[in-house]
Design a protein around this motif. Structure first.
Motif, PDB file in Angstrom:
ATOM      1  N   ALA A  36      -3.652   5.292  -8.358  1.00  0.00           N
ATOM      2  CA  ALA A  36      -3.801   4.335  -7.259  1.00  0.00           C
ATOM      3  C   ALA A  36      -3.632   2.896  -7.742  1.00  0.00           C
ATOM      4  N   ILE A  37      -4.133   2.574  -8.930  1.00  0.00           N
ATOM      5  CA  ILE A  37      -3.954   1.218  -9.462  1.00  0.00           C
ATOM      6  C   ILE A  37      -2.468   0.916  -9.609  1.00  0.00           C
ATOM      7  N   GLY A  38      -1.702   1.846 -10.114  1.00  0.00           N
ATOM      8  CA  GLY A  38      -0.263   1.622 -10.252  1.00  0.00           C
ATOM      9  C   GLY A  38       0.414   1.383  -8.916  1.00  0.00           C
ATOM     10  N   VAL A  39       0.033   2.167  -7.914  1.00  0.00           N
ATOM     11  CA  VAL A  39       0.615   2.004  -6.573  1.00  0.00           C
ATOM     12  C   VAL A  39       0.237   0.649  -5.989  1.00  0.00           C
ATOM     13  N   MET A  40      -1.045   0.296  -6.065  1.00  0.00           N
ATOM     14  CA  MET A  40      -1.484  -0.981  -5.503  1.00  0.00           C
ATOM     15  C   MET A  40      -0.838  -2.163  -6.226  1.00  0.00           C
ATOM     16  N   ALA A  41      -0.661  -2.039  -7.536  1.00  0.00           N
ATOM     17  CA  ALA A  41      -0.032  -3.116  -8.295  1.00  0.00           C
ATOM     18  C   ALA A  41       1.396  -3.341  -7.812  1.00  0.00           C
ATOM     19  N   ARG A  42       2.152  -2.268  -7.640  1.00  0.00           N
ATOM     20  CA  ARG A  42       3.534  -2.411  -7.175  1.00  0.00           C
ATOM     21  C   ARG A  42       3.576  -3.005  -5.768  1.00  0.00           C
ATOM     22  N   ARG A  43       2.705  -2.520  -4.910  1.00  0.00           N
ATOM     23  CA  ARG A  43       2.729  -2.975  -3.516  1.00  0.00           C
ATOM     24  C   ARG A  43       2.318  -4.438  -3.394  1.00  0.00           C
ATOM     25  N   THR A  44       1.226  -4.819  -4.057  1.00  0.00           N
ATOM     26  CA  THR A  44       0.778  -6.206  -3.931  1.00  0.00           C
ATOM     27  C   THR A  44       1.784  -7.170  -4.550  1.00  0.00           C
ATOM     28  N   LEU A  45       2.420  -6.778  -5.643  1.00  0.00           N
ATOM     29  CA  LEU A  45       3.458  -7.621  -6.228  1.00  0.00           C
ATOM     30  C   LEU A  45       4.604  -7.809  -5.241  1.00  0.00           C
ATOM     31  N   ALA A  46       5.024  -6.718  -4.588  1.00  0.00           N
ATOM     32  CA  ALA A  46       6.114  -6.813  -3.615  1.00  0.00           C
ATOM     33  C   ALA A  46       5.726  -7.706  -2.435  1.00  0.00           C
ATOM     34  N   TRP A  47       4.503  -7.532  -1.924  1.00  0.00           N
ATOM     35  CA  TRP A  47       4.055  -8.366  -0.797  1.00  0.00           C
ATOM     36  C   TRP A  47       4.049  -9.843  -1.198  1.00  0.00           C
ATOM     37  N   ALA A  48       3.468 -10.131  -2.354  1.00  0.00           N
ATOM     38  CA  ALA A  48       3.372 -11.516  -2.798  1.00  0.00           C
ATOM     39  C   ALA A  48       4.747 -12.106  -3.077  1.00  0.00           C
TER      40      ALA A  48
END
Length: 286
Positions: free
Chosen positions: A264-276
């Motif tokens: 989940a940390i890996g998924v959230m990291a990718r998603r938040t980076l993309a959003w930002a």
């Protein structure tokens, strides 16, 4: 159990110096639960509700100084502009009643790895202002504040007075996984803060290690390889997620398995980076 109730900050420092075993209480969203569940029975409670200055925030020296007792509800309403990551995390805390009582100072004092405010504070490079009667003020960087599970760098006679956070210079995001959509302790969480002027990205990982922590190798990767004028490279985004996941050191518990938290940390990291990053490029185009 003794109950101490100072009305000024000086009185609070004196009470803590004289009774270092006294547990500070403001909103009570953590302490009272532990007392009610008979997990903790402190010798004394130090009620800080009458210390008005702890409920104020101001801009000081280019930093946003947030008093230890400013409730989450006010952070959401008044600080979403300068501190968007912290405001996003505040929106995920408990119920409206808890957001009206709970505070970042209480979160820091409890030092639980699952505290929602810790990841955005780490990502933004926050500094904790602590004070004791005998030694005065001490400024503790957030990434030096957490020492272990529910253990912080605070000395027995110190109290948290405020937290200092530089206003956002780029997009910030917070993401949290829970066993349901609301009123839940994080299974794991992740925060990201873009600092375009410094060409770097800050990170914060919650509830996936003995302490909240940054993903330092992931930050170093982006500092080396990000092109701040171009769309994200998918391979770079994947590697960022992998390094963030590798920075976690979770356990199995009633809220989730260690392997799930790492994923989940890996998924959230990718998603938040993309959003930002999408926000960052959108502002450049505007």
């Amino acid at each position: 159990m003794d109950f101490l109730r100072p009305t000024t900050w000086d009185e609070a420092l004196a009470a803590k110096a004289d009774r270092p075993d006294a547990v500070p209480i403001q909103g009570g969203t953590d302490v009272m639960v532990e007392i009610n569940m008979d997990v903790r029975r402190p010798a004394a409670l130090l009620d800080l509700n009458q210390v008005a200055e702890l409920r104020e925030w101001a801009m000081v020296g280019g930093m946003c100084r947030v008093g230890a007792a400013v409730p989450y509800a006010r952070i959401i309403e008044e600080l979403a502009g300068p501190l968007p990551g912290l405001a996003q995390a505040a929106r995920t805390v408990g119920s409206p009643q808890i957001r009206n009582r709970g505070s970042v100072g209480g979160n820091l004092g409890a030092a639980s790895p699952a505290g929602d405010s810790h990841p955005p504070l780490l990502a933004a490079g926050a500094v904790v202002e602590a004070e004791s009667r005998e030694r005065g003020v001490r400024m503790i960087p957030a990434d030096e504040f957490y020492l272990g599970v529910k253990r912080s760098a605070l000395e027995p006679d110190e109290l948290i007075r405020a937290v200092h956070v530089r206003p956002a210079t780029g997009p910030q995001y917070f993401s949290k996984v829970g066993t349901r959509n609301a009123m839940v302790i994080a299974v794991c969480s992740f925060a990201i803060a873009l600092h375009p002027g410094e060409r770097r990205v800050g990170t914060g990982i919650g509830s996936a290690a003995p302490t909240p922590r940054r993903a330092l190798e992931a930050e170093e990767l982006l500092a080396r390889e990000l092109d701040w004028t171009a769309p994200l490279d998918p391979a770079l985004t994947r590697r960022f997620g992998e390094l963030c996941a590798a920075a976690a050191a979770p356990i199995d518990d009633v809220r989730g398995k260690a392997a799930y938290r790492v994923h989940a940390i890996g998924v959230m990291a990718r998603r938040t980076l993309a959003w930002a990053w999408n926000d960052h490029l959108g502002k450049r185009a505007a």
